[in-house]
Design a protein around this motif. Structure first.
Motif, mmCIF file in Angstrom:
data_model
loop_
_atom_site.group_PDB
_atom_site.id
_atom_site.type_symbol
_atom_site.label_atom_id
_atom_site.label_comp_id
_atom_site.label_asym_id
_atom_site.label_seq_id
_atom_site.Cartn_x
_atom_site.Cartn_y
_atom_site.Cartn_z
ATOM 1 N N LEU A 219 0.821 -1.210 0.000
ATOM 2 C CA LEU A 219 0.000 0.000 0.000
ATOM 3 C C LEU A 219 0.852 1.256 0.000
ATOM 4 O O LEU A 219 0.537 2.243 -0.681
ATOM 5 N N ARG A 220 1.927 1.233 0.749
ATOM 6 C CA ARG A 220 2.838 2.386 0.749
ATOM 7 C C ARG A 220 3.422 2.606 -0.642
ATOM 8 O O ARG A 220 3.577 3.752 -1.102
ATOM 9 N N GLU A 221 3.741 1.528 -1.324
ATOM 10 C CA GLU A 221 4.298 1.646 -2.672
ATOM 11 C C GLU A 221 3.240 2.166 -3.649
ATOM 12 O O GLU A 221 3.551 2.924 -4.570
ATOM 13 N N LEU A 222 1.996 1.781 -3.444
ATOM 14 C CA LEU A 222 0.927 2.168 -4.356
ATOM 15 C C LEU A 222 0.494 3.618 -4.196
ATOM 16 O O LEU A 222 0.183 4.293 -5.180
ATOM 17 N N ILE A 223 0.449 4.117 -2.945
ATOM 18 C CA ILE A 223 -0.089 5.463 -2.743
ATOM 19 C C ILE A 223 0.867 6.422 -2.036
ATOM 20 O O ILE A 223 0.599 7.622 -1.959
ATOM 21 N N GLY A 224 1.972 5.916 -1.490
ATOM 22 C CA GLY A 224 2.915 6.781 -0.798
ATOM 23 C C GLY A 224 2.769 6.694 0.714
ATOM 24 O O GLY A 224 1.740 6.253 1.234
ATOM 25 N N ASP A 225 3.790 7.134 1.430
ATOM 26 C CA ASP A 225 3.817 7.000 2.885
ATOM 27 C C ASP A 225 2.760 7.851 3.589
ATOM 28 O O ASP A 225 2.029 7.358 4.464
ATOM 29 N N ALA A 226 2.678 9.124 3.243
ATOM 30 C CA ALA A 226 1.729 10.012 3.927
ATOM 31 C C ALA A 226 0.274 9.577 3.706
ATOM 32 O O ALA A 226 -0.501 9.486 4.666
ATOM 33 N N PRO A 227 -0.125 9.280 2.466
ATOM 34 C CA PRO A 227 -1.492 8.796 2.264
ATOM 35 C C PRO A 227 -1.745 7.472 2.990
ATOM 36 O O PRO A 227 -2.844 7.248 3.518
ATOM 37 N N TYR A 228 -0.729 6.603 3.017
ATOM 38 C CA TYR A 228 -0.923 5.333 3.733
ATOM 39 C C TYR A 228 -1.166 5.570 5.218
ATOM 40 O O TYR A 228 -2.041 4.933 5.826
ATOM 41 N N GLU A 229 -0.403 6.469 5.811
ATOM 42 C CA GLU A 229 -0.577 6.738 7.238
ATOM 43 C C GLU A 229 -1.987 7.252 7.524
ATOM 44 O O GLU A 229 -2.601 6.892 8.540
ATOM 45 N N GLU A 230 -2.513 8.091 6.639
ATOM 46 C CA GLU A 230 -3.879 8.599 6.812
ATOM 47 C C GLU A 230 -4.890 7.465 6.644
ATOM 48 O O GLU A 230 -5.847 7.345 7.425
ATOM 49 N N LEU A 231 -4.676 6.632 5.645
ATOM 50 C CA LEU A 231 -5.558 5.491 5.431
ATOM 51 C C LEU A 231 -5.521 4.553 6.634
ATOM 52 O O LEU A 231 -6.574 4.103 7.123
ATOM 53 N N ALA A 232 -4.328 4.259 7.128
ATOM 54 C CA ALA A 232 -4.185 3.349 8.266
ATOM 55 C C ALA A 232 -4.880 3.903 9.505
ATOM 56 O O ALA A 232 -5.439 3.147 10.311
ATOM 57 N N ARG A 233 -4.867 5.232 9.662
ATOM 58 C CA ARG A 233 -5.530 5.850 10.813
ATOM 59 C C ARG A 233 -7.024 5.550 10.792
ATOM 60 O O ARG A 233 -7.621 5.205 11.823
ATOM 61 N N HIS A 234 -7.635 5.659 9.625
ATOM 62 C CA HIS A 234 -9.060 5.365 9.504
ATOM 63 C C HIS A 234 -9.330 3.872 9.698
ATOM 64 O O HIS A 234 -10.321 3.489 10.333
#
Length: 264
Positions: A219-234
């Motif tokens: 997921l980090r590779e697909l969307i990037g670190d910052a977007p992944y962290e936001e996604l993971a928070r939800h």
């Protein structure tokens, strides 16, 4: 083998702007399927996977070979192939000597060659170097993430990334990046002819970690670190709410993947 769940049903999605976009009207918005990403799906290759075709059970979903997404994808794999040996790659001799090597062209598209009903990199059961993708085995041996060596379509599965341009009411536009489940339809029309498929089958929903955690690197590779962290928070918030005192899920059905088994 358990019965596959229907392809369509209620889903819970989250939309959020790119965390790295500071404008009032973001240029990129992520739309992600929380029902899928918080599910218990896990790859069961080598642990009961019957394969997508009944006549090639030992190669899992690697029966058709992998199409390259772009020249850089093929270049990365080619560099890894040079480090494979007869001890780690069952079809080493064929890949080195066959016309075209380990690549073939299908309908004008370049892809990994199919040998004996499976991808040329799929080591079969009984091979001394270990069953499974030779590129995956190489990555483990070298201590790197398999996504750095395998074709894009291989390490992304069963995550599906999509793009579309959305027009707002005021005429401005943004890029929508979606992350969802790569179900049968992701394979095209032929997906409906697969003898078995994992994402909607309870037999594969046996993971100890939800998808957003078990596939964090992808997921980090697909969307990037910052977007992944936001996604993971939800996703974390949803998982936390679903864990009641008795360990049962207590949310609306749309928050639970239909193939997930009841938690007891």
């Amino acid at each position: 083998m358990s019965v596959e769940t229907p392809l369509d049903g209620p889903r819970l999605w989250i939309e959020f702007p790119d965390p790295e976009d500071s404008g009032d009207a973001p240029d990129t918005v992520y739309r992600c399927d929380l029902t899928w990403l918080t599910s218990d799906w896990s790859c069961i290759f080598g642990n009961g996977c019957p394969g997508i075709y009944a006549d090639s059970v030992n190669v899992g979903c690697c029966s058709l070979g992998a199409h390259f997404t772009e020249p850089a994808d093929e270049k990365r794999v080619r560099a890894a192939v040079k480090r494979l040996t007869p001890a780690t790659w069952q079809h080493h001799a064929t890949g080195r000597k066959a016309a075209g090597g380990w690549i073939e062209v299908e309908d004008g598209a370049r892809k990994t060659r199919v040998v004996d009903g499976g991808c040329i990199f799929a080591n079969r059961q009984g091979f001394a170097g270990g069953a499974g993708c030779a590129l995956h085995v190489l990555a483990v041996a070298e201590g790197v993430d398999p996504l750095t060596l395998k074709p894009d379509v291989c390490w992304q599965l069963p995550l599906k990334r999509g793009y579309r341009t959305v027009t707002r009411g005021d005429g401005t536009t943004y890029l929508e990046v979606s992350i969802s489940e790569y179900d049968r339809r992701g394979w095209g029309e032929g997906g409906h002819d697969l003898d078995w498929y994992c994402t909607g089958n309870p037999a594969a929903h046996v993971g100890t970690r939800p998808v957003f955690r078990s596939m964090a690197a992808e997921l980090r590779e697909l969307i990037g670190d910052a977007p992944y962290e936001e996604l993971a928070r939800h996703c974390e918030a949803l998982v936390a709410r679903s864990a009641g005192a008795s360990a049962h899920r207590r949310l609306l059905p749309l928050t639970v993947h239909p193939a997930d088994r009841p938690r007891v």
